[in-house]
Scaffold this active site. Sequence first.
Site, mmCIF file in Angstrom:
data_model
loop_
_atom_site.group_PDB
_atom_site.id
_atom_site.type_symbol
_atom_site.label_atom_id
_atom_site.label_comp_id
_atom_site.label_asym_id
_atom_site.label_seq_id
_atom_site.Cartn_x
_atom_site.Cartn_y
_atom_site.Cartn_z
ATOM 1 N N HIS A 24 0.841 -1.215 0.000
ATOM 2 C CA HIS A 24 0.000 0.000 0.000
ATOM 3 C C HIS A 24 0.870 1.257 0.000
ATOM 4 O O HIS A 24 0.602 2.213 -0.717
ATOM 5 C CB HIS A 24 -0.876 0.057 1.268
ATOM 6 C CG HIS A 24 -1.858 -1.050 1.431
ATOM 7 N ND1 HIS A 24 -1.883 -1.883 2.540
ATOM 8 C CD2 HIS A 24 -2.872 -1.476 0.631
ATOM 9 C CE1 HIS A 24 -2.869 -2.749 2.422
ATOM 10 N NE2 HIS A 24 -3.480 -2.534 1.269
ATOM 11 N N LYS B 161 -17.240 -6.793 8.477
ATOM 12 C CA LYS B 161 -16.117 -7.558 7.896
ATOM 13 C C LYS B 161 -15.210 -8.136 8.987
ATOM 14 O O LYS B 161 -14.255 -8.838 8.686
ATOM 15 C CB LYS B 161 -15.278 -6.637 6.999
ATOM 16 C CG LYS B 161 -15.550 -6.812 5.510
ATOM 17 C CD LYS B 161 -14.565 -6.020 4.684
ATOM 18 C CE LYS B 161 -14.125 -6.762 3.437
ATOM 19 N NZ LYS B 161 -13.116 -6.007 2.673
ATOM 20 N N ARG C 199 -2.183 -5.954 -8.395
ATOM 21 C CA ARG C 199 -0.999 -6.791 -8.178
ATOM 22 C C ARG C 199 -0.811 -7.793 -9.294
ATOM 23 O O ARG C 199 0.284 -8.019 -9.777
ATOM 24 C CB ARG C 199 -1.139 -7.563 -6.852
ATOM 25 C CG ARG C 199 -0.981 -6.695 -5.643
ATOM 26 C CD ARG C 199 -1.426 -7.414 -4.417
ATOM 27 N NE ARG C 199 -2.844 -7.748 -4.541
ATOM 28 C CZ ARG C 199 -3.627 -8.063 -3.536
ATOM 29 N NH1 ARG C 199 -3.132 -8.143 -2.317
ATOM 30 N NH2 ARG C 199 -4.895 -8.334 -3.726
ATOM 31 N N SER D 260 -2.747 -7.888 2.859
ATOM 32 C CA SER D 260 -2.959 -7.789 4.305
ATOM 33 C C SER D 260 -3.390 -9.149 4.868
ATOM 34 O O SER D 260 -2.992 -9.527 5.971
ATOM 35 C CB SER D 260 -4.038 -6.743 4.616
ATOM 36 O OG SER D 260 -3.638 -5.489 4.153
HETATM 37 O O1 PNS Z 1 -8.909 -3.393 0.716
HETATM 38 P P1 PNS Z 1 -10.189 -3.976 0.154
HETATM 39 O O2 PNS Z 1 -10.952 -4.694 1.253
HETATM 40 O O3 PNS Z 1 -9.959 -4.816 -1.051
HETATM 41 O O4 PNS Z 1 -11.078 -2.702 -0.302
HETATM 42 C C1 PNS Z 1 -12.356 -2.887 -0.877
HETATM 43 C C2 PNS Z 1 -13.105 -1.550 -0.974
HETATM 44 C C3 PNS Z 1 -13.157 -0.840 0.361
HETATM 45 C C4 PNS Z 1 -12.397 -0.655 -1.975
HETATM 46 C C5 PNS Z 1 -14.541 -1.867 -1.491
HETATM 47 O O5 PNS Z 1 -15.085 -2.897 -0.729
HETATM 48 C C6 PNS Z 1 -15.477 -0.667 -1.435
HETATM 49 O O6 PNS Z 1 -15.368 0.248 -2.231
HETATM 50 N N1 PNS Z 1 -16.413 -0.684 -0.441
HETATM 51 C C7 PNS Z 1 -17.326 0.413 -0.191
HETATM 52 C C8 PNS Z 1 -18.781 0.013 -0.503
HETATM 53 C C9 PNS Z 1 -19.068 0.223 -1.977
HETATM 54 O O7 PNS Z 1 -18.986 1.310 -2.519
HETATM 55 N N2 PNS Z 1 -19.419 -0.897 -2.655
HETATM 56 C C10 PNS Z 1 -19.695 -0.902 -4.075
HETATM 57 C C11 PNS Z 1 -18.390 -1.080 -4.851
HETATM 58 S S1 PNS Z 1 -18.654 -1.029 -6.580
#
Ligand code: PNS
Length: 158
Positions: free
Chosen positions: A17, A41, A90, A128
């Site tokens: 990150h 989560k 990645r 992570s």
């Molecule tokens: O680090 P991660 O867990 O892969 O991040 C995922 C994240 C936070 C980017 C994604 O889950 C997200 O955007 N969540 C917010 C809810 C949302 O907007 N959902 C619709 C996505 S199209």
Amino acid sequence: MKTAVYPGSFDPITYGHIDIIDRASRLFDNVIIAVLNNPSKAPLFTTEERLDMIREATSEIKNVRVDSFSGLLIDYVEQENANTVLKGLRAVSDFEYELQMALMNRKLNRNVETVFMMTSSRYSFLSSSLVKEVARLGGCVKDLVPDYVFDRLLKKYS
Ligand code: PNS
């Protein structure tokens, strides 16, 4: 002003990150690191702990701000007057889900672009989740996260 929102769980932040944040800070006027506040989560670290670790890791980068959000990412991006969602890629395996999210976010707001940055090859295996699993099972993750994150992982699993 070009403001990018770099969203994620950051549970915890890793050198992968940090590499993306560091490189993005040279491309955008401002980068907001947005930690998803999603208790369902069941993260290892609380939102405050994750924010603290990110603040520490990015304290030397001037145009970076750290924040948390709940609900839809696209609503948060709009609220912050940002125009870009920044994601790290990645490997090909990341692509399919990231593409779905980028297209859904564009459907929700066509003025916001998703920009992908390739993770540096030395961190392409890093996540992570893997860091937590290895730390939980007693493996060494010292080269993969900053020292204060390493210490906090040790405390969580001691
Ligand atoms: O680090 P991660 O867990 O892969 O991040 C995922 C994240 C936070 C980017 C994604 O889950 C997200 O955007 N969540 C917010 C809810 C949302 O907007 N959902 C619709 C996505 S199209």
